[in-house]
Motif scaffolding. Structure first.
Motif, PDB file in Angstrom:
ATOM      1  N   THR A   1      18.734  10.017   6.570  1.00 60.65           N
ATOM      2  CA  THR A   1      19.850  10.954   6.635  1.00 60.65           C
ATOM      3  C   THR A   1      20.859  10.756   5.508  1.00 60.65           C
ATOM      4  O   THR A   1      21.732  11.586   5.309  1.00 60.65           O
ATOM      5  N   ARG A   2      20.736   9.674   4.766  1.00 64.15           N
ATOM      6  CA  ARG A   2      21.650   9.399   3.654  1.00 64.15           C
ATOM      7  C   ARG A   2      20.848   9.130   2.386  1.00 64.15           C
ATOM      8  O   ARG A   2      19.786   8.528   2.434  1.00 64.15           O
ATOM      9  N   SER A   3      21.406   9.580   1.269  1.00 68.17           N
ATOM     10  CA  SER A   3      20.728   9.371  -0.003  1.00 68.17           C
ATOM     11  C   SER A   3      21.754   9.297  -1.132  1.00 68.17           C
ATOM     12  O   SER A   3      22.928   9.646  -0.948  1.00 68.17           O
ATOM     13  N   ILE A   4      21.302   8.831  -2.290  1.00 72.55           N
ATOM     14  CA  ILE A   4      22.132   8.754  -3.490  1.00 72.55           C
ATOM     15  C   ILE A   4      21.298   9.288  -4.649  1.00 72.55           C
ATOM     16  O   ILE A   4      20.102   8.988  -4.755  1.00 72.55           O
ATOM     17  N   ASN A   5      21.936  10.060  -5.525  1.00 73.50           N
ATOM     18  CA  ASN A   5      21.276  10.525  -6.738  1.00 73.50           C
ATOM     19  C   ASN A   5      21.431   9.474  -7.834  1.00 73.50           C
ATOM     20  O   ASN A   5      22.529   8.974  -8.069  1.00 73.50           O
ATOM     21  N   ILE A   6      20.321   9.175  -8.484  1.00 79.25           N
ATOM     22  CA  ILE A   6      20.276   8.174  -9.548  1.00 79.25           C
ATOM     23  C   ILE A   6      19.865   8.879 -10.832  1.00 79.25           C
ATOM     24  O   ILE A   6      18.876   9.618 -10.851  1.00 79.25           O
ATOM     25  N   SER A   7      20.583   8.629 -11.911  1.00 87.07           N
ATOM     26  CA  SER A   7      20.251   9.259 -13.195  1.00 87.07           C
ATOM     27  C   SER A   7      19.526   8.269 -14.106  1.00 87.07           C
ATOM     28  O   SER A   7      19.549   7.050 -13.874  1.00 87.07           O
ATOM     29  N   ASP A   8      18.917   8.794 -15.153  1.00 87.52           N
ATOM     30  CA  ASP A   8      18.308   7.934 -16.162  1.00 87.52           C
ATOM     31  C   ASP A   8      19.350   6.990 -16.756  1.00 87.52           C
ATOM     32  O   ASP A   8      19.046   5.840 -17.073  1.00 87.52           O
TER      33      ASP A   8
ATOM     34  N   TYR B   1      28.751   0.928  -5.431  1.00 88.83           N
ATOM     35  CA  TYR B   1      29.841   0.967  -4.458  1.00 88.83           C
ATOM     36  C   TYR B   1      29.878   2.269  -3.664  1.00 88.83           C
ATOM     37  O   TYR B   1      30.833   2.548  -2.959  1.00 88.83           O
ATOM     38  N   ASN B   2      28.830   3.067  -3.763  1.00 88.95           N
ATOM     39  CA  ASN B   2      28.728   4.296  -2.981  1.00 88.95           C
ATOM     40  C   ASN B   2      28.726   3.933  -1.497  1.00 88.95           C
ATOM     41  O   ASN B   2      28.101   2.953  -1.087  1.00 88.95           O
ATOM     42  N   ASN B   3      29.444   4.712  -0.693  1.00 90.74           N
ATOM     43  CA  ASN B   3      29.520   4.433   0.747  1.00 90.74           C
ATOM     44  C   ASN B   3      28.149   4.404   1.412  1.00 90.74           C
ATOM     45  O   ASN B   3      27.965   3.755   2.437  1.00 90.74           O
ATOM     46  N   ASN B   4      27.185   5.122   0.858  1.00 92.14           N
ATOM     47  CA  ASN B   4      25.846   5.164   1.448  1.00 92.14           C
ATOM     48  C   ASN B   4      24.970   3.979   1.045  1.00 92.14           C
ATOM     49  O   ASN B   4      23.907   3.776   1.624  1.00 92.14           O
ATOM     50  N   MET B   5      25.383   3.201   0.046  1.00 89.04           N
ATOM     51  CA  MET B   5      24.540   2.104  -0.439  1.00 89.04           C
ATOM     52  C   MET B   5      24.584   0.929   0.519  1.00 89.04           C
ATOM     53  O   MET B   5      25.633   0.360   0.791  1.00 89.04           O
ATOM     54  N   LYS B   6      23.425   0.619   1.034  1.00 82.23           N
ATOM     55  CA  LYS B   6      23.214  -0.543   1.901  1.00 82.23           C
ATOM     56  C   LYS B   6      21.994  -1.280   1.368  1.00 82.23           C
ATOM     57  O   LYS B   6      21.395  -0.886   0.374  1.00 82.23           O
ATOM     58  N   ALA B   7      21.585  -2.338   2.044  1.00 80.37           N
ATOM     59  CA  ALA B   7      20.438  -3.129   1.586  1.00 80.37           C
ATOM     60  C   ALA B   7      19.175  -2.272   1.473  1.00 80.37           C
ATOM     61  O   ALA B   7      18.408  -2.402   0.517  1.00 80.37           O
ATOM     62  N   PHE B   8      18.952  -1.365   2.421  1.00 79.03           N
ATOM     63  CA  PHE B   8      17.771  -0.499   2.366  1.00 79.03           C
ATOM     64  C   PHE B   8      17.799   0.344   1.089  1.00 79.03           C
ATOM     65  O   PHE B   8      16.789   0.497   0.409  1.00 79.03           O
ATOM     66  N   GLY B   9      18.966   0.887   0.758  1.00 76.26           N
ATOM     67  CA  GLY B   9      19.101   1.698  -0.454  1.00 76.26           C
ATOM     68  C   GLY B   9      18.892   0.886  -1.715  1.00 76.26           C
ATOM     69  O   GLY B   9      18.274   1.355  -2.673  1.00 76.26           O
ATOM     70  N   LEU B  10      19.389  -0.353  -1.726  1.00 75.77           N
ATOM     71  CA  LEU B  10      19.174  -1.214  -2.890  1.00 75.77           C
ATOM     72  C   LEU B  10      17.693  -1.500  -3.070  1.00 75.77           C
ATOM     73  O   LEU B  10      17.182  -1.494  -4.193  1.00 75.77           O
ATOM     74  N   ASN B  11      16.987  -1.713  -1.973  1.00 72.48           N
ATOM     75  CA  ASN B  11      15.545  -1.924  -2.049  1.00 72.48           C
ATOM     76  C   ASN B  11      14.863  -0.697  -2.670  1.00 72.48           C
ATOM     77  O   ASN B  11      13.982  -0.832  -3.524  1.00 72.48           O
ATOM     78  N   GLN B  12      15.281   0.495  -2.252  1.00 71.01           N
ATOM     79  CA  GLN B  12      14.718   1.731  -2.812  1.00 71.01           C
ATOM     80  C   GLN B  12      15.058   1.859  -4.296  1.00 71.01           C
ATOM     81  O   GLN B  12      14.226   2.299  -5.093  1.00 71.01           O
ATOM     82  N   LEU B  13      16.279   1.464  -4.670  1.00 70.53           N
ATOM     83  CA  LEU B  13      16.694   1.506  -6.071  1.00 70.53           C
ATOM     84  C   LEU B  13      15.867   0.545  -6.915  1.00 70.53           C
ATOM     85  O   LEU B  13      15.439   0.888  -8.021  1.00 70.53           O
ATOM     86  N   VAL B  14      15.616  -0.645  -6.410  1.00 70.84           N
ATOM     87  CA  VAL B  14      14.795  -1.620  -7.132  1.00 70.84           C
ATOM     88  C   VAL B  14      13.387  -1.061  -7.337  1.00 70.84           C
ATOM     89  O   VAL B  14      12.822  -1.152  -8.429  1.00 70.84           O
ATOM     90  N   GLN B  15      12.808  -0.450  -6.291  1.00 74.25           N
ATOM     91  CA  GLN B  15      11.466   0.136  -6.413  1.00 74.25           C
ATOM     92  C   GLN B  15      11.458   1.265  -7.439  1.00 74.25           C
ATOM     93  O   GLN B  15      10.531   1.376  -8.252  1.00 74.25           O
ATOM     94  N   LEU B  16      12.480   2.121  -7.419  1.00 73.28           N
ATOM     95  CA  LEU B  16      12.585   3.200  -8.397  1.00 73.28           C
ATOM     96  C   LEU B  16      12.705   2.627  -9.796  1.00 73.28           C
ATOM     97  O   LEU B  16      12.034   3.093 -10.732  1.00 73.28           O
ATOM     98  N   PHE B  17      13.527   1.587  -9.964  1.00 74.45           N
ATOM     99  CA  PHE B  17      13.714   0.985 -11.282  1.00 74.45           C
ATOM    100  C   PHE B  17      12.409   0.416 -11.816  1.00 74.45           C
ATOM    101  O   PHE B  17      12.077   0.607 -12.988  1.00 74.45           O
ATOM    102  N   ILE B  18      11.659  -0.279 -10.985  1.00 74.95           N
ATOM    103  CA  ILE B  18      10.383  -0.863 -11.420  1.00 74.95           C
ATOM    104  C   ILE B  18       9.443   0.238 -11.893  1.00 74.95           C
ATOM    105  O   ILE B  18       8.825   0.126 -12.957  1.00 74.95           O
ATOM    106  N   LYS B  19       9.342   1.308 -11.130  1.00 79.05           N
ATOM    107  CA  LYS B  19       8.476   2.431 -11.499  1.00 79.05           C
ATOM    108  C   LYS B  19       8.963   3.081 -12.794  1.00 79.05           C
ATOM    109  O   LYS B  19       8.184   3.328 -13.717  1.00 79.05           O
ATOM    110  N   TRP B  20      10.261   3.346 -12.892  1.00 77.22           N
ATOM    111  CA  TRP B  20      10.854   3.974 -14.073  1.00 77.22           C
ATOM    112  C   TRP B  20      10.655   3.102 -15.303  1.00 77.22           C
ATOM    113  O   TRP B  20      10.272   3.583 -16.365  1.00 77.22           O
ATOM    114  N   ASP B  21      10.913   1.803 -15.169  1.00 76.57           N
ATOM    115  CA  ASP B  21      10.789   0.873 -16.292  1.00 76.57           C
ATOM    116  C   ASP B  21       9.345   0.799 -16.771  1.00 76.57           C
ATOM    117  O   ASP B  21       9.088   0.802 -17.971  1.00 76.57           O
TER     118      ASP B  21
END
Length: 107
Positions: free
Chosen positions: A13-20, A77-97
């Motif tokens: 139910t919560r998400s964050i947009n990440i740019s290049d 520092y986005n209000n929606n960022m929690k540990a689950f979101g950081l895990n998703q960000l790390v996975q996105l970063f690995i794929k992007w990198d």
């Protein structure tokens, strides 16, 4: 500029947009290097460690660093960022990198 959407909670139910630009800033400052312990688990303490790392970088630099500040305001520092979101960000970063920089250093 490409944007990605990461889910920040289990129910979706919560998400964050990440740019290049956000991903490039993470790469430039190697923010995910040595972030997790040997167990590889991302929890709230890992998110706190990332915040402290970024704060330390910002305090150690002269003037303002727009790219790091943008990353903080938009993502870390986005209000929606929690540990689950950081895990998703790390996975996105690995794929992007891998997609963007693996061609630079073929093994």
């Amino acid at each position: 500029m490409k944007t990605y959407k990461i889910q920040t909670n289990v129910s979706g139910t919560r998400s964050i947009n990440i740019s290049d630009e956000h991903l490039e800033t993470i790469r430039k400052y190697s923010l995910f290097n040595n972030l997790t312990d040997s167990n590889g688990i991302i929890d709230e303490s890992v998110l706190d460690k990332l915040k402290l790392t970024i704060r330390s970088i910002l305090e150690g630099e002269e003037g303002t660093n727009k790219e790091l500040l943008d990353l903080c305001l938009d993502v870390v520092y986005n209000n929606n960022m929690k540990a689950f979101g950081l895990n998703q960000l790390v996975q996105l970063f690995i794929k992007w990198d891998t997609e963007n920089f693996s061609a630079e250093n073929p093994e």
